[in-house]
Design an enzyme around this catalytic site. Sequence first.
Site, PDB file in Angstrom:
ATOM      1  N   GLU A 126     -34.056 -90.116  11.455  1.00  0.00           N
ATOM      2  CA  GLU A 126     -34.166 -89.385  10.414  1.00  0.00           C
ATOM      3  C   GLU A 126     -34.525 -89.638   8.842  1.00  0.00           C
ATOM      4  O   GLU A 126     -33.795 -88.212   9.170  1.00  0.00           O
ATOM      5  CB  GLU A 126     -36.254 -89.486  11.149  1.00  0.00           C
ATOM      6  CG  GLU A 126     -37.598 -90.184   9.796  1.00  0.00           C
ATOM      7  CD  GLU A 126     -38.597 -89.490  10.763  1.00  0.00           C
ATOM      8  OE1 GLU A 126     -38.870 -88.332  11.296  1.00  0.00           O
ATOM      9  OE2 GLU A 126     -39.449 -89.765   9.722  1.00  0.00           O
ATOM     10  N   GLY A 258     -37.832 -78.490  10.230  1.00  0.00           N
ATOM     11  CA  GLY A 258     -38.183 -77.809  11.241  1.00  0.00           C
ATOM     12  C   GLY A 258     -38.060 -78.501  12.294  1.00  0.00           C
ATOM     13  O   GLY A 258     -37.109 -77.637  12.876  1.00  0.00           O
ATOM     14  N   ALA A 259     -38.445 -79.218  12.540  1.00  0.00           N
ATOM     15  CA  ALA A 259     -37.932 -80.689  14.036  1.00  0.00           C
ATOM     16  C   ALA A 259     -37.657 -81.507  14.203  1.00  0.00           C
ATOM     17  O   ALA A 259     -38.575 -82.508  13.008  1.00  0.00           O
ATOM     18  CB  ALA A 259     -38.983 -79.845  15.102  1.00  0.00           C
ATOM     19  N   MET A 260     -37.590 -82.163  14.696  1.00  0.00           N
ATOM     20  CA  MET A 260     -37.719 -83.955  14.647  1.00  0.00           C
ATOM     21  C   MET A 260     -38.040 -84.420  16.489  1.00  0.00           C
ATOM     22  O   MET A 260     -38.125 -84.219  17.267  1.00  0.00           O
ATOM     23  CB  MET A 260     -36.280 -84.536  14.717  1.00  0.00           C
ATOM     24  CG  MET A 260     -36.102 -85.818  14.986  1.00  0.00           C
ATOM     25  SD  MET A 260     -37.146 -86.947  13.591  1.00  0.00           S
ATOM     26  CE  MET A 260     -37.037 -88.724  14.398  1.00  0.00           C
ATOM     27  N   GLU A 261     -38.971 -85.402  16.578  1.00  0.00           N
ATOM     28  CA  GLU A 261     -39.713 -85.893  16.653  1.00  0.00           C
ATOM     29  C   GLU A 261     -39.196 -86.748  18.425  1.00  0.00           C
ATOM     30  O   GLU A 261     -39.169 -87.826  18.787  1.00  0.00           O
ATOM     31  CB  GLU A 261     -41.016 -87.148  16.862  1.00  0.00           C
ATOM     32  CG  GLU A 261     -40.392 -88.054  16.102  1.00  0.00           C
ATOM     33  CD  GLU A 261     -40.758 -88.004  14.596  1.00  0.00           C
ATOM     34  OE1 GLU A 261     -40.588 -86.831  13.868  1.00  0.00           O
ATOM     35  OE2 GLU A 261     -41.194 -88.535  14.001  1.00  0.00           O
ATOM     36  N   ASN A 262     -37.810 -86.724  18.333  1.00  0.00           N
ATOM     37  CA  ASN A 262     -37.004 -88.684  19.009  1.00  0.00           C
ATOM     38  C   ASN A 262     -37.537 -88.195  20.180  1.00  0.00           C
ATOM     39  O   ASN A 262     -37.611 -87.561  20.804  1.00  0.00           O
ATOM     40  CB  ASN A 262     -35.185 -88.011  18.958  1.00  0.00           C
ATOM     41  CG  ASN A 262     -34.720 -87.226  18.078  1.00  0.00           C
ATOM     42  OD1 ASN A 262     -34.330 -88.112  17.103  1.00  0.00           O
ATOM     43  ND2 ASN A 262     -34.436 -85.904  18.155  1.00  0.00           N
ATOM     44  N   HIS A 294     -46.249 -80.384  16.490  1.00  0.00           N
ATOM     45  CA  HIS A 294     -46.478 -81.381  15.861  1.00  0.00           C
ATOM     46  C   HIS A 294     -45.081 -82.875  16.332  1.00  0.00           C
ATOM     47  O   HIS A 294     -46.017 -84.261  16.482  1.00  0.00           O
ATOM     48  CB  HIS A 294     -46.131 -81.559  14.665  1.00  0.00           C
ATOM     49  CG  HIS A 294     -45.918 -82.187  13.788  1.00  0.00           C
ATOM     50  ND1 HIS A 294     -46.793 -82.512  13.074  1.00  0.00           N
ATOM     51  CD2 HIS A 294     -44.656 -83.197  13.771  1.00  0.00           C
ATOM     52  CE1 HIS A 294     -46.764 -83.679  11.534  1.00  0.00           C
ATOM     53  NE2 HIS A 294     -45.480 -83.769  12.095  1.00  0.00           N
ATOM     54  N   GLU A 295     -44.498 -82.788  16.895  1.00  0.00           N
ATOM     55  CA  GLU A 295     -44.039 -83.224  17.551  1.00  0.00           C
ATOM     56  C   GLU A 295     -44.243 -84.300  18.634  1.00  0.00           C
ATOM     57  O   GLU A 295     -43.533 -85.086  18.801  1.00  0.00           O
ATOM     58  CB  GLU A 295     -42.307 -82.410  17.552  1.00  0.00           C
ATOM     59  CG  GLU A 295     -41.701 -81.543  16.434  1.00  0.00           C
ATOM     60  CD  GLU A 295     -41.429 -82.707  15.185  1.00  0.00           C
ATOM     61  OE1 GLU A 295     -42.005 -83.928  15.303  1.00  0.00           O
ATOM     62  OE2 GLU A 295     -41.227 -82.043  13.908  1.00  0.00           O
ATOM     63  N   HIS A 298     -46.216 -87.099  18.342  1.00  0.00           N
ATOM     64  CA  HIS A 298     -45.401 -87.741  17.763  1.00  0.00           C
ATOM     65  C   HIS A 298     -45.764 -89.294  18.472  1.00  0.00           C
ATOM     66  O   HIS A 298     -45.453 -89.946  18.578  1.00  0.00           O
ATOM     67  CB  HIS A 298     -44.504 -87.867  16.850  1.00  0.00           C
ATOM     68  CG  HIS A 298     -44.077 -87.089  14.968  1.00  0.00           C
ATOM     69  ND1 HIS A 298     -45.238 -88.085  14.278  1.00  0.00           N
ATOM     70  CD2 HIS A 298     -43.757 -86.779  14.359  1.00  0.00           C
ATOM     71  CE1 HIS A 298     -45.149 -87.531  12.941  1.00  0.00           C
ATOM     72  NE2 HIS A 298     -44.283 -86.605  13.199  1.00  0.00           N
TER      73      HIS A 298
END
Length: 854
Positions: A126, A258-262, A294-295, A298
């Site tokens: 992203e 911070g982080a990613m929701e793959n 949060h992730e 998503h």
Amino acid sequence: MKDAAPTTAPETFYLKDYKPFGFEVEAVELTFKLAPNSTRVLSKIRFSPKKNAADPRFFLHGEALKLISAKIDGAPVTPDLVEGGLSCETPDTPFTWEAEVEIDPAANTALEGLYMSSGMYCTQCEAEGFRKITYYPDRPDVMSTFSVRIEGNETVLLSNGNPTGAGEGWAEWHDPWPKPAYLFALVAGDLVNHPDRFTTRSGKDVELNIWVRPGDEGKCAFGMEALKKSMKWDEDVYGREYDLDIFNIVAVDDFNMGAMENKGLNIFNSSCVLASPETSTDANFERIEAIIAHEYFHNWTGNRITCRDWFQLCLKEGLTVFRDAQFTADMRSEPVKRIEDVIALRARQFPEDNGPLAHPPRPEQFQEINNFYTATVYEKGAEVIGMLKRVVGDDNYAAALDLYFQRHDGQACTIEDWLKVFEDATGRDLSQFKLWYSQAGTPRVQVSEDYADGAYTLTFEQSTPPTPGQPDKAPRVIPLAVGLLSPNGDEVRATDVLELTEAKQSFTFDGLAAKPVPSILREFSAPVILKRETSNAERAFLLAHDTDPFNRWEAGNALATETRVTMVVEGAAPDAAYLDALETLVRDDTLDPAFRALVLSPPSQSEIAQTLHDRGVTPDPQKIYDAAETFAQTLAQQLETSLPRLYAATTVDGPYQPDAHGAGLRALNGRILSLLTRLDGGEQAARQYQAADNMTQQYAALAALMKAENGETQSQAFFDQWQGDRLVMDKWFALQVACAAPETAAAVASKLTDHALFDMKNPNRFRAVMGALAGNHAGFHHASGAGYQLLAENLIALDSLNPQTTARMCAAFQTWKRYDSARQALIRVELERILATEDLSRDTHEMVSRILQG
Ligand code: BES
Ligand code: ZN
């Protein structure tokens, strides 16, 4: 100096230009042959041309790729390689595209696409990073299933979806849920896991893992609990279940965000998942719980329902921030979470909305989308959803969300789709409400009042200052939660939500025996700036009596701001009545300690600068700093006799637990320790440092000592103890800059950039030093200009390595027009110097140009 104008103007993308891609992507198969400098990526993609496509061109995005070969239906083709991708002649019937490319993960310091971090391979796609992995229509409205084969010597080979096969040196994955490429992920490394399981409410058994580098396995338990709580909460509150057999989280040390929701494979900055009592503060624990939620959330708001294009980013981010805030409120304290969020909104979003970078939650144009992951898209995007919920009511909100998931599952949507769901679920016309998505700027609401014959009238006038590209603003729908208190402190009218829709509007309350005291904008029901002539006596009354905890805190915050302003402008002493009110509050054991800690936390110096600017006074950062010091010293003296008792009473005994109650007590205890240190020179703090068995108390003690310029020994001890732990060392770097006096901050930061453990390529470390410099208000804005110069030099050095992190940190300059002409001139020199840098990234170019122009 070189001409500041770029040779070629970067392309601007517009929302109004949206056209769907001319092909369906039926399935994607990827094979990765991993090698640090020469990874081969083979893609096999089934395309099917759409009938009557608005844009029938076959264009695949691609960046920094070496094309080895390309085929269509098995026959070699020679595509047209152009800037940003390729185009190719294609059949007008469905066909199979195959390409082989080579990429260099080890040289990828931008941390976008496939890169290496501490010896492991990982991805960040992203928003537009997939095009650095292979040629593809890299846009969120192109959704497909992905099958992935990874060939590599690493012990752990992960991708999205469910595992379908594995052997010595290879693994295969299949993700059955169609997804855009930005949700693709791959991880390969010699990792260890913290495993667990979760059974969904329909009885599906899900394998859970947190994958980390060996040595970090003891820091996963808290994150795992947070994940299971999130999964349960989303079932209970939103009726959303997890939809794969496995959910993996991986911690990586080098990460821009911070982080990613793959899908099925969330990738986290290690600072946002690894936690232990010895190395993490209470604030870290709270943040980790929120970001895991949060992730995870998503998965439905972002993945199952995604965005049509990046202009719709707040569709997934605003909603998911709103959901994670609800989660934190449920897990911890609702009023405390609300106050924390409003503090963050005012610290990050208000400056953006009232400066050169102002943009609506749904922007209409961008040059680099990475520059639009902003406080406005996220935090204001979440505030807009909060207002929507308030306007339609809780039951309607729930019904609208059910309809959203039912109607749009599997689709790439727009803000129009989102609002239509609310209109259909409630029958309400939301066209005026929609202005919140298209208008930038923070509305001002001016309040006046009138009382006669038992009738009390409140009159509101709303207006929004001009923002770049938007000189005039139409009145918006503003929900104002209002309650009325009688002069003796009883609530005579419970909270009502008044809805402003016009530029000027009045509301009358009848049958009141005496003129009431209004409590307006309870719970901070709308992201506006309230303006009302009132007295400190009335603020003190609300601080003591308001039944709405948010407004109680707000009254204290207003008092704190007023006293700071009069100290700066008139050279006045701290307001005695306010000091008395604070003393009463701090000693009131019936109040939540976390709330008391928040009331004791002063408004930031940057916020005072903004308030002064809004009132037509040019802020002097040094004077604001001096006022803050004087205030804290006076408060410490006022509380002198009670501080030791308060310190003892708020000390948490027994083993450390990162729960909300303990955290609240420790927050209050930390505030008290910092006041105590002003009186005892650090005796108590040194004792606490010595005795601490958890980072919260160790860090609070070190911070108090360093602020008192009496922490040399402890700082060295801290370094010796923690030099092997990257995340704790980030704290050590940041704290020295944060605690530095205004005249030394830049020098301290500069010296730290020469430290053996300083590493430009690690965003956490870079932010620890440069972020702390930008956050040290009087230090950054020191009249010498040394702070500006140091930040600019470091941004220039970082830009060629990591444009995304560089561009984000340019925002430190966004408030420059608040300050005096000498400071503005110094900042302008630095901004122009950055802009004149050869081969400046598109990211940084856009940010600096907007800051200069606004
Ligand atoms: N989708 C984002 C991560 C992201 C943002 C990746 C921009 C690439 C570019 C993720 O869901 C996110 O929003 N993360 C936030 C934290 C969250 C708790 C608001 C972040 O990384 O700061
Ligand atoms: Zn997000």
